[in-house]
Design a protein around this motif. Structure first.
Motif, PDB file in Angstrom:
ATOM      1  N   VAL A 352       0.853  -1.188   0.000  1.00 30.43           N
ATOM      2  CA  VAL A 352       0.000   0.000   0.000  1.00 30.43           C
ATOM      3  C   VAL A 352       0.888   1.238   0.000  1.00 30.43           C
ATOM      4  N   THR A 353       0.490   2.261  -0.772  1.00 29.02           N
ATOM      5  CA  THR A 353       1.238   3.520  -0.787  1.00 29.02           C
ATOM      6  C   THR A 353       0.308   4.672  -0.440  1.00 29.02           C
ATOM      7  N   VAL A 354       0.873   5.739   0.095  1.00 30.30           N
ATOM      8  CA  VAL A 354       0.152   7.001   0.271  1.00 30.30           C
ATOM      9  C   VAL A 354       1.038   8.085  -0.336  1.00 30.30           C
ATOM     10  N   GLU A 355       0.500   8.811  -1.334  1.00 33.90           N
ATOM     11  CA  GLU A 355       1.312   9.715  -2.141  1.00 33.90           C
ATOM     12  C   GLU A 355       0.608  11.051  -2.350  1.00 33.90           C
ATOM     13  N   GLN A 367      -2.810   2.165  -4.133  1.00 32.73           N
ATOM     14  CA  GLN A 367      -2.273   3.513  -4.022  1.00 32.73           C
ATOM     15  C   GLN A 367      -3.334   4.478  -3.520  1.00 32.73           C
ATOM     16  N   VAL A 368      -2.960   5.277  -2.533  1.00 28.92           N
ATOM     17  CA  VAL A 368      -3.864   6.238  -1.900  1.00 28.92           C
ATOM     18  C   VAL A 368      -3.334   7.645  -2.144  1.00 28.92           C
ATOM     19  N   ALA A 369      -4.209   8.545  -2.585  1.00 29.27           N
ATOM     20  CA  ALA A 369      -3.813   9.937  -2.844  1.00 29.27           C
ATOM     21  C   ALA A 369      -4.150  10.808  -1.638  1.00 29.27           C
ATOM     22  N   SER A 384      -4.886   4.817   8.682  1.00 21.13           N
ATOM     23  CA  SER A 384      -5.901   3.905   8.135  1.00 21.13           C
ATOM     24  C   SER A 384      -5.264   2.718   7.432  1.00 21.13           C
ATOM     25  N   ILE A 385      -4.156   2.969   6.753  1.00 17.34           N
ATOM     26  CA  ILE A 385      -3.470   1.898   6.020  1.00 17.34           C
ATOM     27  C   ILE A 385      -3.035   0.793   6.971  1.00 17.34           C
ATOM     28  N   VAL A 395       5.383   5.625   1.997  1.00 19.36           N
ATOM     29  CA  VAL A 395       4.883   6.958   2.329  1.00 19.36           C
ATOM     30  C   VAL A 395       5.619   7.948   1.432  1.00 19.36           C
ATOM     31  N   GLY A 396       4.860   8.646   0.580  1.00 20.67           N
ATOM     32  CA  GLY A 396       5.492   9.527  -0.404  1.00 20.67           C
ATOM     33  C   GLY A 396       6.485  10.495   0.195  1.00 20.67           C
TER      34      GLY A 396
END
Length: 580
Positions: A352-355, A367-369, A384-385, A395-396
């Motif tokens: 999982v990513t947050v960017e 991928q989460v924006a 949340s992730i 984490v971006g």
């Protein structure tokens, strides 16, 4: 449109005697076919066009107009560019002082008229016509003025400028005349940039000219059409066209805006991030090009030194902990992290990513924006992730203490966390975390590898030429006595940039250099003892770490880049000369 159709129905029943049943049937047809009530009624000849205009005009107490019989002067058309005229569905008719008369089909839309007032800087005097007549009038009126700009666009027909936009994210369809000169010019600029593998397009209003610059291989250079700057008078029209494409507020010119768009260019989809910035001479626009087709997601292809690549792979092989990549904006950090994710991805792993923003979409990765306006910050998303049973989290960017603390907690509880920071070198990453308020014990317990990255330009293989460098300069930049002697004896050749028709000022493409500091027990002891970044870096070098400057110098020995480029992109190694 539906609200206007219902109001128009009432007006035509009241003033033109339209049969209510026929009106209801026409509205149903309009909704089904995606047309307006006006179009349906005129197509069926259920009402005369002049009667329709007169009815609306009488209801609003506005004068009616037959736009087919009006000759519109060129200065009037300049007050409202063609793209905006089509976007708002209005036709400028006359301009007296600061009052602009415009033909409208929906005089009830006060917000639209207010937008036009802001865009043009004029007081708006509406007159009433029909939607079809206005669109026909726009095509006829603006086509006359377009002929006067043909010398600027005469070669566009052969440029294959069919840029096709994906379906917009909203339900509103943005009309655009693809034959408009401004549309063609914007398409030309975008296509030229994509074909030249440019990373950013800068459209900059100057006092007396409009400057367009492309950033390629990290360096800006001017783009000129036929050797000339673009006409200053097109500044507003170009800005409006790009804002329409990016679904930005074209009426707002006083505050910065951010948007995005996707275009199909030669059978490949290219994403753009668009940013506007008000300046004293107008809005500056920067378009970042995110072309996933040119994205190399293989760690072997990034250009790292073998020792750095080995340390990086060793860190990725750990079951938990933090792997940090640092460097300035545009140094390729995100590409490196994406490459790391690709190397890690398996069917068994939940990645999982947050960017902010999601630059490239990776198949198989969740991928989460980030969206701060809706409360989706890095910290909130990361929190949340961690409830989504992840194995690897990217984490971006870790911008604040809260995000860092959550990432550390994730690393401590069995997750591999990849992220970026803005620091100058690998050792400074450790001290930066401590300065942000993280306990040194937590840093040493979680950070597996801290690295720093830069992108260096490659010398053009067609035009690079040998260069002679004095011994003192060779030693001064960081070469060892042995390496300097080999260069002076001709065993190794250094090259410099010259420039030719196939490159950009002697360079073509870029490659990454990585300074990778693996957290050994000895380095952890230095961190816990509160030693400085310089002392930590010295110890890492003694243990085999290759610095950014050293990576650059080794690539200059291979003829891959020049000493000038190495000095431009890396800083001098302090107190590490003894390694050489």
């Amino acid at each position: 449109m539906a609200k206007f159709d219902k109001r128009l129905r009432s007006i035509l029943i009241k003033r033109a005697g339209l049969d209510p049943a026929l009106a209801d049937e026409a509205i149903a047809t309009a909704e089904r076919d995606g047309k307006s009530l006006t179009e349906v009624l005129l197509e069926r000849k259920a009402i005369d066009e002049r009667v329709l205009i007169a009815s609306v005009a009488a209801e609003m107490r506005l004068p009616p107009i037959d736009v087919k019989r009006v000759t519109i002067e060129e200065p009037v058309l300049k007050a409202l560019p063609q793209d905006l005229a089509r976007y708002y569905g209005v036709l400028p008719i006359a301009k007296i002082g600061d009052t602009l008369t415009v033909a409208v089909s929906n005089p009830f839309d006060i917000l639209k008229l207010d937008d036009i007032r802001i865009v043009t800087g004029c007081q708006i005097r509406p007159v009433v016509s029909t939607e079809t007549a206005i669109q026909d009038g726009i095509a006829q009126a603006y086509d006359r003025t377009a002929e006067k700009l043909e010398d600027l666009y005469q070669d566009l027909a052969a440029s294959d400028l069919e840029l096709v936009e994906d379906a917009p994210e909203t339900d509103d369809e943005v009309p655009a005349d693809e034959n408009s000169p401004v549309v063609k010019l914007v398409n030309l600029i975008i296509r030229q940039a994509v074909m030249n593998r440019v990373s950013d397009i800068h459209i900059e209003p100057m006092e007396k000219r409009l400057r367009v610059r492309f950033r390629k291989d990290g360096v800006l250079y001017e783009f000129k059409h036929k050797g000339q700057d673009l006409p200053k008078r097109l500044q507003g029209a170009i800005a409006s066209r790009i804002k329409i494409m990016s679904q930005l507020n074209i009426a707002e010119k006083r505050v910065p805006q951010d948007g995005k768009l996707r275009l199909k260019i030669e059978d490949r989809k290219v994403d753009f991030r668009v940013s506007t910035l008000p300046t004293i001479h107008g809005e500056k626009i920067v378009m970042r090009i995110l072309d996933s087709s040119s994205l190399a997601l293989d760690l072997e292809q990034l250009g790292f030194e073998p020792q750095a690549l080995e340390a990086f792979r060793k860190a990725l092989a750990q079951p938990y902990g933090m792997v940090l990549v640092t460097g300035p904006t545009g140094s390729g950090k995100t590409t490196t992290l994406y490459s790391a994710l690709k190397a890690l991805m398996t069917v068994e792993d939940n990645v999982v990513t947050v960017e902010d923003p999601v630059e490239y979409q990776l198949d198989g990765v969740n991928q989460v924006a980030v969206n701060p306006k809706r409360g989706m910050t890095f910290a909130a998303a990361l929190r949340s992730i961690l409830r989504q049973d992840p194995d690897t989290v990217m984490v971006g960017e870790m911008r604040d203490l809260e995000t860092v603390q959550i990432a550390i907690r994730a690393a401590l509880t069995g997750h591999l966390v990849l992220s970026t920071l803005h620091t100058n070198d690998s050792a400074s990453t450790i001290t930066r975390l401590i300065d942000m308020g993280v306990d040194p014990f937590l840093v040493t317990s979680t950070v597996v590898l801290a690295s720093a990255q830069r992108l260096l330009r490659k010398l053009c293989g067609e035009c690079r030429e040998p260069t002679e460098v004095p011994r003192e300069r060779l030693l001064g930049v960081g070469y060892t006595e042995e390496e300097a002697q080999r260069i002076l004896d001709g065993e190794v050749t250094l090259y410099k940039a010259r420039g030719c028709g196939r490159c950009s000022n002697g360079y073509s493409g870029r490659f990454a250099v990585l300074e990778a500091m693996y957290m050994t027990d000895e380095i952890r002891r230095l961190v816990l003892a509160g030693e400085s970044a310089v002392e930590i870096k010295e110890r890492a070098v003694e243990q085999g770490m290759i610095t950014l400057r050293r990576c650059g110098l080794l690539n200059a020995l291979r003829g891959r880049t020049s000493i000038e480029e190495v000095l431009r992109m890396t800083t001098e190694d302090v107190a590490t000369a003894k390694q050489y």
